[in-house]
Motif scaffolding. Structure first.
Motif, short mmCIF file in Angstrom:
data_model
loop_
_atom_site.label_atom_id
_atom_site.label_comp_id
_atom_site.label_asym_id
_atom_site.label_seq_id
_atom_site.Cartn_x
_atom_site.Cartn_y
_atom_site.Cartn_z
N UNK A 24 0.84 -1.21 0.00
CA UNK A 24 0.00 0.00 0.00
C UNK A 24 0.86 1.25 0.00
N UNK A 25 1.91 1.25 0.79
CA UNK A 25 2.80 2.41 0.83
C UNK A 25 3.53 2.57 -0.51
N UNK A 169 7.70 -8.47 -6.45
CA UNK A 169 6.71 -8.13 -7.47
C UNK A 169 5.54 -7.30 -6.93
N UNK A 170 5.27 -7.40 -5.64
CA UNK A 170 4.13 -6.65 -5.09
C UNK A 170 4.55 -5.39 -4.35
N UNK A 171 5.82 -5.28 -3.99
CA UNK A 171 6.27 -4.12 -3.23
C UNK A 171 7.37 -3.35 -3.97
N UNK A 172 8.50 -4.02 -4.23
CA UNK A 172 9.64 -3.29 -4.79
C UNK A 172 9.34 -2.74 -6.19
N UNK A 173 8.88 -3.58 -7.09
CA UNK A 173 8.62 -3.12 -8.46
C UNK A 173 7.54 -2.05 -8.50
N UNK A 174 6.39 -2.21 -7.81
CA UNK A 174 5.42 -1.10 -7.78
C UNK A 174 5.99 0.18 -7.19
N UNK A 175 6.84 0.05 -6.18
CA UNK A 175 7.44 1.25 -5.57
C UNK A 175 8.29 2.00 -6.58
#
Length: 382
Positions: A24-25, A169-175
């Protein structure tokens, strides 16, 4: 035993909650602009090959323009709201390619997308053979063997693998794609992977704590080495054409490709560093178990001795892994320019060498740090 399993379950739940919070962050910023039209892919099963030489019919008036083979076939959708329906599609096989793609046959599982060519009056076009089911079969076999041999430990290992992939894939790449600071998110992702993996696999033990401290220190050392080299080596981050495509995603506010190189290096090194840290902590824990009267100094010396044997093979592992991952490009560069002076100064090769050097530096610090922490933790009574 029940208390340990309960603690493991709570640890897994905590790691999942951190992952959800991080996701989410990571997506709070504005996403990069898409430079191309979105292509919706769908899965299809080939049920009938209508015309394997459809180009003869399509280009009947232009015999000299046939530089490709076109296969007209019927396929049945296997998923989605169109599941079960049959539609016509085409496969274009360009004869100018060095290796010609195999033409579709009945029973092939493929991926199709909407046909963008107005000259071909068919709604769908072949994109790729659907290779995912076969990969899933081998992944399933791996998970089954892991559970059979590892049992509860294998289950924890499997959970840690899933959470590791999810953190990327759910945290680093979206960030990164949502304008996050690549350096910060890369370090946070590595720290999360270290804590999550070691606490889930080994539990809240002295061995895990020692491995975590040594691993975090090694990864931070690796990051510092990369930052120093980033400044002193005049790096641009343009190691291949993919870096150029990243810049093109948003030319007004581009992603820092130098930061992406930094992230690639430390994320690639965290697995090897974590392996070394756990090897040292586990070996010294076993030594303490078999020789309870061993002094902290003797334990630290034993850790150094074990570490010297590990570092000799792990450094080679890193170098061979990085060179192997870019072997085709390296062969092409050597064939095009046999000058070693030029070759070893190209940015792509420099980055590969930097990955190995920085990872080895990280492991070098991990060994004494983990040994010192083990000497301190294992010296007290249980």
């Amino acid at each position: 035993m029940k208390n340990k399993k309960l603690l493991n379950v709570l640890t897994i739940a905590l790691c999942v909650m951190l992952l959800v919070f991080g996701q989410r962050v990571a997506t709070l910023g504005s996403p990069v602009q898409n430079i191309g039209a979105t292509t919706v892919s769908e899965e299809m099963l080939v049920v009938n090959v209508i015309d394997p030489a459809y180009e003869n019919t399509l280009y009947a008036q232009y015999p000299d323009a046939r530089s490709e083979s076109i296969v007209l076939f019927e396929g049945q959708f296997t998923k989605g709201y169109k599941k079960g329906t049959v539609e016509k599609a085409v496969q274009r096989v360009d004869s100018l390619y060095a290796i010609e793609m195999r033409k579709v046959q009945e029973g092939d599982r493929i991926v199709v997308y909407r046909n963008p060519d107005p000259m071909i009056e068919v709604d769908y076009m072949f994109a790729e053979f659907n290779r995912v089911p076969i990969i899933f079969v081998f992944m399933g076999l791996f998970c089954l063997v892991l559970l059979v041999f590892g049992r509860w430990q294998g289950f924890k290992t499997l959970i840690s693998l899933v959470l590791t992939i999810a953190s990327i894939f759910l945290v680093f790449i979206p960030a990164v794609l949502h304008r996050g600071n690549v350096y910060v998110w890369a370090i946070l992702t590595c720290v999360y992977i270290i804590f999550m993996t070691l606490l889930i696999v080994s539990g809240w033990t002295k061995k895990s704590i020692a491995a975590i401290v040594g691993c975090v220190g090694g990864v931070l050392t690796c990051g510092i080495i990369v930052l120093i080299c980033d400044i002193s080596l005049n790096m641009t981050g343009l190691v291949d054409e993919n870096a150029l495509y990243l810049l093109m995603l948003d030319s007004e506010n581009p992603i820092s490709i130098k930061a992406v190189v930094f992230a690639a290096i430390i994320i690639g090194a965290v697995g090897a560093v974590m392996d070394v840290a756990m090897d040292i902590a586990s070996a010294l824990g076993e030594i303490k178990l078999q020789a309870p009267d061993i002094t902290p100094l003797q334990m630290v010396k034993s850790g150094f001795t074990i570490g010297r044997d590990i570092i000799g093979t792990m450094s080679n592992t890193l170098i061979l892994a990085y060179i192997g991952s870019s072997l085709s490009v390296t062969l092409l560069m050597v064939a095009g320019n046999p000058s070693l002076l030029y070759l070893f100064n190209t940015e792509m090769i420099v980055v590969e060498l930097l990955q190995a050097v920085a990872g080895s530096f990280g492991m070098l610090l991990t060994i004494p740090l983990t040994s010192l922490v083990c000497g301190f933790l294992y010296s007290g009574k249980k």
